[in-house]
Design a protein around this motif. Structure first.
Motif, PDB file in Angstrom:
ATOM      1  N   ALA A  28      -6.820  14.227  -0.473  1.00  0.00           N
ATOM      2  CA  ALA A  28      -6.322  14.132   0.897  1.00  0.00           C
ATOM      3  C   ALA A  28      -5.437  12.899   1.102  1.00  0.00           C
ATOM      4  O   ALA A  28      -5.664  11.850   0.506  1.00  0.00           O
ATOM      5  CB  ALA A  28      -7.500  14.088   1.867  1.00  0.00           C
ATOM      6  N   LYS A  29      -4.434  13.084   1.979  1.00  0.00           N
ATOM      7  CA  LYS A  29      -3.568  11.954   2.373  1.00  0.00           C
ATOM      8  C   LYS A  29      -3.350  12.026   3.875  1.00  0.00           C
ATOM      9  O   LYS A  29      -3.519  13.091   4.489  1.00  0.00           O
ATOM     10  CB  LYS A  29      -2.219  12.060   1.655  1.00  0.00           C
ATOM     11  CG  LYS A  29      -2.309  11.870   0.162  1.00  0.00           C
ATOM     12  CD  LYS A  29      -0.956  11.467  -0.400  1.00  0.00           C
ATOM     13  CE  LYS A  29      -1.062  11.070  -1.850  1.00  0.00           C
ATOM     14  NZ  LYS A  29      -1.317  12.232  -2.722  1.00  0.00           N
ATOM     15  N   ALA A  30      -2.932  10.905   4.445  1.00  0.00           N
ATOM     16  CA  ALA A  30      -2.701  10.853   5.893  1.00  0.00           C
ATOM     17  C   ALA A  30      -1.695  11.921   6.291  1.00  0.00           C
ATOM     18  O   ALA A  30      -0.700  12.130   5.606  1.00  0.00           O
ATOM     19  CB  ALA A  30      -2.186   9.482   6.295  1.00  0.00           C
ATOM     20  N   GLY A  31      -1.973  12.599   7.406  1.00  0.00           N
ATOM     21  CA  GLY A  31      -1.056  13.608   7.915  1.00  0.00           C
ATOM     22  C   GLY A  31      -1.450  15.020   7.532  1.00  0.00           C
ATOM     23  O   GLY A  31      -0.934  15.975   8.093  1.00  0.00           O
ATOM     24  N   PRO A 116      -5.235   7.572  11.299  1.00  0.00           N
ATOM     25  CA  PRO A 116      -4.981   7.410   9.849  1.00  0.00           C
ATOM     26  C   PRO A 116      -3.537   7.022   9.538  1.00  0.00           C
ATOM     27  O   PRO A 116      -3.265   6.381   8.519  1.00  0.00           O
ATOM     28  CB  PRO A 116      -5.316   8.785   9.254  1.00  0.00           C
ATOM     29  CG  PRO A 116      -5.352   9.730  10.401  1.00  0.00           C
ATOM     30  CD  PRO A 116      -5.701   8.922  11.615  1.00  0.00           C
ATOM     31  N   GLN A 117      -2.616   7.401  10.421  1.00  0.00           N
ATOM     32  CA  GLN A 117      -1.214   7.030  10.200  1.00  0.00           C
ATOM     33  C   GLN A 117      -1.058   5.518  10.402  1.00  0.00           C
ATOM     34  O   GLN A 117      -0.389   4.843   9.614  1.00  0.00           O
ATOM     35  CB  GLN A 117      -0.311   7.763  11.206  1.00  0.00           C
ATOM     36  CG  GLN A 117      -0.603   9.231  11.307  1.00  0.00           C
ATOM     37  CD  GLN A 117       0.345  10.068  10.482  1.00  0.00           C
ATOM     38  OE1 GLN A 117       1.147   9.535   9.751  1.00  0.00           O
ATOM     39  NE2 GLN A 117       0.271  11.374  10.602  1.00  0.00           N
ATOM     40  N   HIS A 122      -0.307   0.233   8.156  1.00  0.00           N
ATOM     41  CA  HIS A 122      -0.874  -1.114   8.097  1.00  0.00           C
ATOM     42  C   HIS A 122      -1.106  -1.513   6.638  1.00  0.00           C
ATOM     43  O   HIS A 122      -0.768  -2.617   6.214  1.00  0.00           O
ATOM     44  CB  HIS A 122      -2.188  -1.127   8.882  1.00  0.00           C
ATOM     45  CG  HIS A 122      -2.893  -2.443   8.853  1.00  0.00           C
ATOM     46  ND1 HIS A 122      -2.437  -3.541   9.549  1.00  0.00           N
ATOM     47  CD2 HIS A 122      -4.010  -2.849   8.200  1.00  0.00           C
ATOM     48  CE1 HIS A 122      -3.256  -4.557   9.328  1.00  0.00           C
ATOM     49  NE2 HIS A 122      -4.210  -4.160   8.509  1.00  0.00           N
ATOM     50  N   ARG A 123      -1.645  -0.563   5.873  1.00  0.00           N
ATOM     51  CA  ARG A 123      -1.907  -0.807   4.450  1.00  0.00           C
ATOM     52  C   ARG A 123      -0.598  -1.097   3.705  1.00  0.00           C
ATOM     53  O   ARG A 123      -0.555  -1.895   2.773  1.00  0.00           O
ATOM     54  CB  ARG A 123      -2.595   0.420   3.845  1.00  0.00           C
ATOM     55  CG  ARG A 123      -3.157   0.234   2.433  1.00  0.00           C
ATOM     56  CD  ARG A 123      -3.723   1.529   1.875  1.00  0.00           C
ATOM     57  NE  ARG A 123      -2.683   2.524   1.618  1.00  0.00           N
ATOM     58  CZ  ARG A 123      -1.909   2.551   0.526  1.00  0.00           C
ATOM     59  NH1 ARG A 123      -2.060   1.644  -0.403  1.00  0.00           N
ATOM     60  NH2 ARG A 123      -0.980   3.480   0.379  1.00  0.00           N
ATOM     61  N   LEU A 124       0.482  -0.447   4.147  1.00  0.00           N
ATOM     62  CA  LEU A 124       1.784  -0.640   3.504  1.00  0.00           C
ATOM     63  C   LEU A 124       2.469  -1.926   3.966  1.00  0.00           C
ATOM     64  O   LEU A 124       3.587  -2.228   3.557  1.00  0.00           O
ATOM     65  CB  LEU A 124       2.696   0.556   3.783  1.00  0.00           C
ATOM     66  CG  LEU A 124       2.271   1.902   3.176  1.00  0.00           C
ATOM     67  CD1 LEU A 124       3.136   3.042   3.709  1.00  0.00           C
ATOM     68  CD2 LEU A 124       2.347   1.859   1.651  1.00  0.00           C
TER      69      LEU A 124
END
Lengths: 276, 463
Positions: A28-31, A116-117, A122-124
């Motif tokens: 799974a990934k955001a979006g 999650p977006q 934020h993580r990036l």
């Protein structure tokens, strides 16, 4: 079967469930979204993935009890299982590179999908302003979580009961006018909200991504029920999206399509609640 | 002495007026007496032309001879030697273009009703509760099958019979592919499809549902999990639209959506089942294939007052089986031939109110050998409607090829394979059925699944 490991009531209509689904959690990934069925005779409904934990093997969903299936889902408890849980579906969010400053807009339940977006950006290392709007202060969702992944959080309420009356569009406009140079806006919530946010950002020429949660059956490009017109072309929300350029989406058509099953839906709700 | 009766023994059917309003099976099947009578029409030709017409090479004269002797279970076993899904093939194969077309009796009279006889012994055997074929996964080899439609099921059955440890991965919540979501209950009862699938499970085949391959697992994951060969049978699930104005009005469906809501999700039993269907009054189905007939007949069964087929050529060019066209007509479906939609009309609220069509005439033959339909200028007119079902074809689903860049495909999406073996551009990976050919028939997909199974077995056992 897919076990409910955690259930949490976020407000009177909105619940969170953490579901055991290790293979989906791994990819799974955001979006992206999942489709679930609660029971053997149930319908398939899409829900955006709100959080995922590959190590624990879980997917978190947040849903509002608006129809028969979500009401039924809300009656399940920790330890119960879902009949079917399919995913991860749709394309993962793809953020343009060199984004420095982004505004994440959540409307109501959409905040759960916007979260999650915000987390990913934020993580990036992107500077994140989260703006979330609710009808009143009792319906506010994920405020604490948003603070953890944002540089700035603005919560608005339609009735002003949290001391900040207004719509998310007002708050966004304020930020832009006061000199915040967003190079990306992500808006997730009711179609009408995404429409107005997109209209606003178009005036300022800020790239805007919206997430379409259309009516669908399979989620794999097969039924075409989730058709949405983007830049004059028909797209399938399930495989081409769910993220699209907000400046290109035909929201008026999307709103009409969203209402297609209004009658049978309310009939099913009434049957479920035992209302004649 | 064979029975020289000129016509096929009739198969009882539900009355058109009655069946047009229910989802029960239309054709009721032969009694034993009818089956034996029909079996005796077979000349038992030594050169067996019919067998050459069968993509899975059923030993047709042999099984028919067994029916004539009253050995119905043995007849079923004879079919099962080469075909894992006889109850399904007996119902949905286009026999008139295959085995029956080559039947010697068909030269002067009607051919032997091979399909009806196949159906008879399958139903007989299932009702009698035949022993499942047993498989012990003794070979120590693992194969993965992606998609549980006719191609995947056949491939799985043939591999399992040889002792391969087979796992089928299905994207939907239930296996069967088009047999479950597409072909309606009144043509192919779902309980029967499930029985055929159950018999595979009895043979040791594992079925994992809710697995959208390319999303949850890809080819590399499968190889890592120890699957030595992989078969892709993901079908042709991507619906085509006409790209005319108004196609996104509420009430315009792809045939896939319309049929899936009704068949797979059992929308016709709403609210007992949760998936809603809207019971439209006037419905047009655009297209002339079996899928169009299925959609039109479903619309009628949901209670429509008027159902039209709109097709741009004439009835001669219709790709649907004659039997389906006849059944549809008997049930009151109106055929608007030599007409092509140019626009779908709608209300301000976004609901379908009609369709604008233009009349067509047939010109010179085109690449397909069929006469090309040409619009007649200025002949447009409107038909009042509240729903349109677009049944003009499907192309292969893009998910697998998007997730597998090494998998070579045609520009239109079909997977490129070696025709004989089904081998793809990736070693150990095979493909067959509609994902290779584009939308075709159940039996052709089964033939492809069978050919691939043979090649996969050779690949896994070669040293």
């Amino acid at each position: 079967m897919y076990k409910i490991l955690r259930k949490q009531t976020l407000n009177e209509q909105v619940k969170l469930m953490e579901i055991e689904a290790p293979l989906i959690a791994k990819k799974a990934k955001a979006g992206q979204f999942i489709i679930l069925r609660v029971h053997e005779n149930g319908e398939r409904i899409p829900l955006t993935i709100s959080d995922y934990d590959a190590a624990k093997g879980t997917i978190t969903i947040i849903f509002q009890e608006v129809g028969k299936t979500t009401m039924l889902l809300g009656t399940l408890e920790e330890g119960d299982s879902l009949q079917d849980f399919v995913g991860p579906l749709g394309k993962a969010s793809h953020f343009p590179e060199d984004i420095k400053k982004a505004a994440i807009i959540g409307g109501g339940l959409g905040t759960a999908i916007a979260y999650p977006q915000a987390k990913e950006l934020h993580r990036l290392g992107v500077e994140v302003t989260s703006i979330a709007g609710f009808r009143n202060k009792d319906l506010v969702l994920l405020e604490k979580e948003l603070h953890e992944v944002s540089d700035k959080v603005i919560i608005t309420t339609d009735d002003g009961s949290n001391g900040n009356k207004g719509f998310v569009t007002d708050a966004l406009k304020n930020e832009i006018e006061s000199g915040e140079n967003f190079d990306l806006v992500i808006a997730i919530g009711p179609l009408i909200m995404m429409k107005f946010v997109s209209q606003l950002t178009k005036q300022y020429g800020i790239k805007t991504i919206v997430s379409m949660n259309s009516i669908m059956i399979d989620g794999t490009g097969m039924c075409g029920g989730c058709r949405v017109t983007v830049a004059g072309e028909t797209k399938f929300a399930c495989v081409d999206g769910p993220d699209f350029d907000g400046h290109e989406v035909d929201f008026d058509q999307a709103m009409r399509r969203q209402g297609m099953y209004k009658e049978p839906e309310s009939e099913a709700c009434n049957l479920f609640k035992g209302v004649e | 002495m064979p029975n020289m009766q000129k016509e096929k023994t009739k198969m009882p059917e539900q009355e058109p007026k009655v069946r047009a309003r229910n989802f029960e099976e239309v054709a009721l099947g032969y009694t034993e007496e009818m089956a034996i009578n029909e079996a005796n029409r077979c000349l038992q030709c030594k050169h067996q032309p019919c067998v050459k017409g069968c993509p899975v090479m059923i030993q047709i004269p042999d099984f028919i001879a067994l029916i004539a002797q009253g050995k119905h279970i043995e007849a079923y076993e004879k079919i099962r030697e080469t075909n894992g899904l006889p109850a399904i093939c007996g119902r949905v194969c286009p026999q008139e273009e295959q085995c029956e077309m080559l039947c010697v009796r068909g030269i002067k009279d009607e051919p032997v009703a091979i399909g009806r006889l196949e159906r008879y012994c399958a139903d007989y055997a299932i009702a009698a509760g035949v022993e499942p074929l047993t498989c012990k996964c003794t070979l120590g080899k693992k194969a993965a099958i992606i998609g549980s439609g006719p191609a995947g099921l056949t491939c799985a059955a043939d591999l399992a019979k040889e002792g391969v440890d087979v796992t089928i991965f299905e994207a939907f919540h239930t296996p069967g592919g088009v047999l479950k979501y597409g072909i309606p209950e009144f043509r192919l009862p779902k309980s029967l499809v499930q029985k055929e699938i159950d018999s595979l499970v009895d043979m040791g085949v594992k079925i994992e549902t809710n697995m959208v391959m390319g999303k949850i697992l890809d080819i590399d994951d499968l190889k890592e999990m120890g699957f030595e060969t992989i078969f892709i049978g993901t079908g042709a699930g991507l619906p085509s639209f006409m790209n005319i104005p108004g196609e996104n009005y509420n009430g315009v469906y792809s045939s896939n959506e319309f049929l899936t809501r009704i068949n797979l999700m059992k929308g016709y039993k709403y609210p007992e089942y949760d998936t809603p269907v809207i019971r439209h009054k006037k419905v047009a189905v655009v297209g002339g294939g079996n899928v169009a007939m299925d959609a039109a007949r479903c619309a009628m069964r949901l209670g429509a007052e008027q159902v039209y087929i709109i097709y741009r050529r004439s009835e001669t060019e219709m790709p649907a089986r004659n039997e389906e066209i006849e059944h549809a007509k008997e049930e009151g479906i109106e055929f608007n031939l030599l007409m092509n939609p140019v626009e779908i009309l709608g209300s301000e609220q976004g609901d379908v109110t009609g369709i604008r069509v233009i009349r067509m005439e047939l010109g010179e033959p085109d690449a397909s050998g069929r006469r090309r339909p040409v619009p007649i200028k200025g002949s447009e007119f409107d038909i009042e409607l509240d729903a349109v079902v677009v049944a003009i074809g499907q192309s292969p689903n893009p998910l697998m090829r998007e997730a597998t860049p090494d998998l070579k495909t045609h520009s239109w999406g079909g997977i490129i394979v070696d025709e004989e073996t089904g081998a793809t551009s990736i070693e150990g990976v095979y493909a067959g059925g509609d994902s290779v050919s584009g939308a075709a028939t159940v039996i052709l997909a089964m033939g492809a699944g069978k050919a691939a199974a043979k090649a996969m077995l050779e690949y896994m056992t070669k040293e």
